[in-house]
Design a protein around this motif. Structure first.
Motif, PDB file in Angstrom:
ATOM      1  N   CYS A  84       0.838  -1.212   0.000  1.00 28.49           N
ATOM      2  CA  CYS A  84       0.000   0.000   0.000  1.00 28.49           C
ATOM      3  C   CYS A  84       0.866   1.252   0.000  1.00 28.49           C
ATOM      4  O   CYS A  84       0.564   2.229  -0.712  1.00 28.49           O
ATOM      5  N   TYR A  85       1.941   1.244   0.775  1.00 26.33           N
ATOM      6  CA  TYR A  85       2.841   2.400   0.790  1.00 26.33           C
ATOM      7  C   TYR A  85       3.539   2.571  -0.561  1.00 26.33           C
ATOM      8  O   TYR A  85       3.759   3.696  -1.024  1.00 26.33           O
ATOM      9  N   TRP A  87       2.350   1.510  -3.569  1.00 29.77           N
ATOM     10  CA  TRP A  87       1.384   1.823  -4.624  1.00 29.77           C
ATOM     11  C   TRP A  87       0.711   3.181  -4.422  1.00 29.77           C
ATOM     12  O   TRP A  87       0.485   3.907  -5.385  1.00 29.77           O
ATOM     13  N   ILE A  88       0.370   3.504  -3.182  1.00 29.76           N
ATOM     14  CA  ILE A  88      -0.376   4.729  -2.905  1.00 29.76           C
ATOM     15  C   ILE A  88       0.535   5.856  -2.446  1.00 29.76           C
ATOM     16  O   ILE A  88       0.286   7.021  -2.725  1.00 29.76           O
ATOM     17  N   ALA A  94      -3.076   5.622   2.422  1.00 30.93           N
ATOM     18  CA  ALA A  94      -2.403   4.323   2.335  1.00 30.93           C
ATOM     19  C   ALA A  94      -2.417   3.614   3.681  1.00 30.93           C
ATOM     20  O   ALA A  94      -2.616   2.391   3.751  1.00 30.93           O
ATOM     21  N   ALA A  98      -4.340   0.079   4.169  1.00 28.45           N
ATOM     22  CA  ALA A  98      -3.551  -1.089   4.565  1.00 28.45           C
ATOM     23  C   ALA A  98      -4.151  -1.778   5.781  1.00 28.45           C
ATOM     24  O   ALA A  98      -4.267  -3.014   5.821  1.00 28.45           O
TER      25      ALA A  98
END
Length: 224
Positions: A84-85, A87-88, A94, A98
């Motif tokens: 998540c970190y 990609w976002i 994020a 997550a």
């Protein structure tokens, strides 16, 4: 002296907690973490209940999603957080996403099992009385799912706040997890314990003052 630095006594930790509380740092970071916990909890419970009902009441959907649920249940939280970190970005969105993604599969599974065990006679009664969907949900489905809702809320809250601390530890600039990361780098065991214990006390207060009364109220009809 070394023993005190490695494992400070209860009085020393208590004094550090009071000091952080008086400075305002403790309340500030606890409030930030609680906000993240609340957002992730609401999102995960809402989506988990919806998915659980859909999957539990439809065999074909359950057959298709069963393997995916198993995968997501066993996917390490650390992997989800890092992805998540990546990609976002290192953002608040994020962090919330997550945490929510780690909680949704567990809620879905618990609600699915409850949906499978719903009493069909109560659905027949609802049909006889011409209940609309909203009335069926409120008076037939949700009361029967009260144990699963309470269990998923309780276990989910415990899981969420742990994951929130990891999220803050890895990629946020505030919150209890960030403070633990900061004092870990400084090897300040006392303040690490002070922040950890403080948040545990907050979570216990939430459990006994909010979750348990709600659960007791939801289950009153079973003892009537």
């Amino acid at each position: 002296m070394q023993d005190r630095e490695t494992l400070p006594g209860p009085l020393a930790v208590w004094q550090l907690m009071i000091g952080e509380l008086q400075s305002g740092e403790l309340l500030f970071h606890i409030a930030i973490t609680l906000r993240r916990v609340a957002f992730a909890f609401v999102i995960a419970m809402s989506l988990g209940v919806v998915f659980g009902l859909i999957i539990g009441r439809n065999r074909n959907v359950n057959r298709w999603f069963d393997s995916w649920l198993l995968i997501f249940l066993n996917l390490p939280a650390l992997v989800t957080i890092v992805l998540c970190y990546l990609w976002i970005g290192l953002t608040e969105t994020a962090a919330i996403v997550a945490v929510s993604l780690n909680k949704i599969p567990m809620v879905t599974v618990m609600i699915r099992e409850g949906a499978r065990a719903l009493d069909p006679k109560l659905f027949d009664m609802a049909q006889v009385f011409h209940m609309n969907r909203a009335a069926r949900l409120r008076h037939v489905i949700l009361p029967q799912l009260a144990p699963q809702l309470a269990a998923s809320a309780r276990t989910g809250l415990a899981l969420i706040w742990k994951i929130v601390l990891v999220v803050e530890f890895l990629g946020r600039s505030n919150g209890v997890g960030f403070q633990i990361h900061l004092y870990f780098q400084l090897f300040d065991v006392g303040r690490v314990m002070a922040y950890s214990i403080s948040f545990v006390l907050v979570m216990l207060a939430v459990e006994y003052l909010i979750l348990q009364p709600i659960e007791n109220r939801a289950n009153r009809w079973r003892h009537a």
